[in-house]
Write an enzyme that holds these catalytic residues in place. Sequence first.
Site, short mmCIF file in Angstrom:
data_model
loop_
_atom_site.label_atom_id
_atom_site.label_comp_id
_atom_site.label_asym_id
_atom_site.label_seq_id
_atom_site.Cartn_x
_atom_site.Cartn_y
_atom_site.Cartn_z
N ASP A 1 -12.87 -21.33 53.33
CA ASP A 1 -11.54 -20.66 52.99
C ASP A 1 -10.45 -21.63 52.83
O ASP A 1 -9.82 -22.17 53.91
CB ASP A 1 -11.38 -19.64 54.44
CG ASP A 1 -10.25 -18.87 54.04
OD1 ASP A 1 -9.37 -18.81 53.16
OD2 ASP A 1 -9.91 -17.99 55.13
N LYS B 1 1.32 -22.85 59.27
CA LYS B 1 1.12 -22.43 60.51
C LYS B 1 -0.09 -23.11 61.11
O LYS B 1 -1.08 -23.63 60.48
CB LYS B 1 0.80 -20.88 60.51
CG LYS B 1 1.91 -19.96 60.33
CD LYS B 1 1.70 -18.56 61.01
CE LYS B 1 2.95 -17.95 60.90
NZ LYS B 1 3.14 -17.06 59.66
N VAL C 1 2.66 -17.10 47.78
CA VAL C 1 3.27 -18.30 47.36
C VAL C 1 2.77 -18.51 46.07
O VAL C 1 3.39 -19.03 45.09
CB VAL C 1 2.97 -19.14 48.35
CG1 VAL C 1 3.56 -20.76 47.86
CG2 VAL C 1 3.76 -19.05 49.73
N SER D 1 -6.68 -21.67 51.15
CA SER D 1 -5.65 -20.70 50.06
C SER D 1 -5.41 -21.24 48.81
O SER D 1 -5.37 -22.51 48.55
CB SER D 1 -4.26 -20.61 50.80
OG SER D 1 -3.38 -20.12 50.13
N ALA D 2 -5.43 -20.30 47.65
CA ALA D 2 -5.14 -20.50 46.31
C ALA D 2 -3.74 -21.17 46.10
O ALA D 2 -3.24 -21.54 45.21
CB ALA D 2 -5.38 -19.26 45.52
N ASP D 3 -2.91 -21.12 47.39
CA ASP D 3 -1.56 -21.62 47.14
C ASP D 3 -1.69 -23.22 46.73
O ASP D 3 -0.80 -23.64 46.13
CB ASP D 3 -0.78 -21.57 48.40
CG ASP D 3 -0.38 -20.12 49.06
OD1 ASP D 3 -0.41 -19.25 48.15
OD2 ASP D 3 -0.01 -19.91 50.14
N GLU E 1 9.36 -14.87 47.68
CA GLU E 1 7.94 -14.16 47.52
C GLU E 1 7.95 -12.72 48.09
O GLU E 1 8.82 -12.47 48.86
CB GLU E 1 6.83 -14.85 48.31
CG GLU E 1 7.25 -15.08 49.55
CD GLU E 1 5.51 -15.30 50.43
OE1 GLU E 1 4.94 -14.45 50.26
OE2 GLU E 1 5.67 -16.22 51.27
N LYS F 1 -2.28 -7.52 48.08
CA LYS F 1 -1.62 -8.73 48.05
C LYS F 1 -2.41 -9.75 46.67
O LYS F 1 -3.40 -9.79 46.55
CB LYS F 1 -2.24 -9.50 49.44
CG LYS F 1 -1.99 -10.86 49.56
CD LYS F 1 -2.75 -11.30 51.06
CE LYS F 1 -2.91 -13.05 51.09
NZ LYS F 1 -3.12 -13.35 52.19
N1 PSU Z 1 1.71 -18.09 55.77
C1 PSU Z 1 2.87 -17.73 56.43
N2 PSU Z 1 3.31 -16.16 56.14
C2 PSU Z 1 2.83 -15.46 55.16
C3 PSU Z 1 1.86 -16.14 54.34
C4 PSU Z 1 1.16 -17.36 54.52
O1 PSU Z 1 2.99 -18.02 57.45
O2 PSU Z 1 3.29 -14.44 54.90
C5 PSU Z 1 1.33 -15.36 53.20
C6 PSU Z 1 2.09 -16.04 51.80
O3 PSU Z 1 2.25 -15.13 50.74
C7 PSU Z 1 0.81 -16.82 51.48
C8 PSU Z 1 -0.30 -16.22 51.63
O4 PSU Z 1 0.98 -17.34 50.10
O5 PSU Z 1 -0.06 -15.55 52.95
C9 PSU Z 1 -1.48 -16.92 51.75
O6 PSU Z 1 -2.66 -16.16 52.17
P1 PSU Z 1 -4.25 -16.87 52.08
O7 PSU Z 1 -4.16 -17.56 53.12
O8 PSU Z 1 -4.83 -15.75 51.76
O9 PSU Z 1 -4.10 -17.63 50.82
MN MN Z 2 -8.22 -17.43 52.29
#
Ligand code: PSU
Ligand code: MN
Length: 310
Positions: free
Chosen positions: A143, A164, A111, A145-147, A30, A91
């Site tokens: 909130d 994390k 991701v 993540s879209a992951d 990524e 991003k």
């Molecule tokens: N978690 C980490 N390091 C990162 C990310 C997540 O420990 O760099 C990054 C990854 O690219 C993940 C994104 O897909 O943050 C998730 O962001 P959000 O929570 O806004 O969906």
């Molecule tokens: Mn988010």
Amino acid sequence: MPGPASPDGLVVAPDVAEALASGAPVVALESTLISHGLPRPDNRDVAVRIEDTVRAAGAVPATIAVVEGQARIGLDDAALDVIATSDEVAKVSPRDLAVVAAQGGHGATTVAATAHLAARAGIALFATGGLGGVHRDASRTWDESADLPVLARTPITVVCAGVKSILDVAATLERMETLGIGVVGYGTSRFPAFYRPDSGFDLEWRCDTPEEVAAVIGARIALGTDTSALVVANPVKEEDALPQEMHDRVLGEGLDLAAKTDVRGKDVTPFLLAYFHQATAGLSLQVNIDLVLENATLAARIAAARAGGA
Ligand code: PSU
Ligand code: MN
């Protein structure tokens, strides 16, 4: 500048295209990690080290990003420069891809977006640091993540060090179960917490060798359960991890600060990561780099085991 995109909208680097055509192992990487997850100027060097680590373990790396509107599978030096150093890099989650592409912009893929593009390119293995998940205040902020929803509908295997502890780990595991995202611990029966090898939550399944993971991937395909992702949760080694006491203290401080600061939406994760890097005087960065390199190696070994007919 690479040639025009193929009909699927992707621009695949020549070495990646050759490997895919011959069935050789390929590992997707990524780019949000590079642009938003790691501080400059070391981020570019780390990106190169991750790619070199994949190569050393016997696979072809394919770092994924959008450069000048093109969805690139495998970056050349100029593209990597843009992602690591430009202030104009968004991003990018899957919902953003089309806008950045149509407007000719630059995007670092999360991701979610990396998994989407990698699967579209026919890449089966993906290595990263940590997944996004459910944030601790999600019952109020929504909130998540879209992951997670994207991994629920994307056929790929993601090697990561868990999520994390800035997140609600229990809620993230529940959501992965609901969404049908497969999870196996690698050499562990506990879900790892990125900077620490153990989040305190049990996993039902573990694998202890790349061949065992490759066999699970093969069985998923045979049974038609490969429409969602498989997460291979690879814990950071205890000797590489953040000391527990430091981890707990910095986490508490970071969460307090985020609550007091008006940081929202996709800025939350980069904000907390930057806080860790600063408050641990760079130690968290070293942990982050070490675990990503380990994940790159494991993903390459799994890809090689798959290519070997496992
Ligand atoms: N978690 C980490 N390091 C990162 C990310 C997540 O420990 O760099 C990054 C990854 O690219 C993940 C994104 O897909 O943050 C998730 O962001 P959000 O929570 O806004 O969906
Ligand atoms: Mn988010």
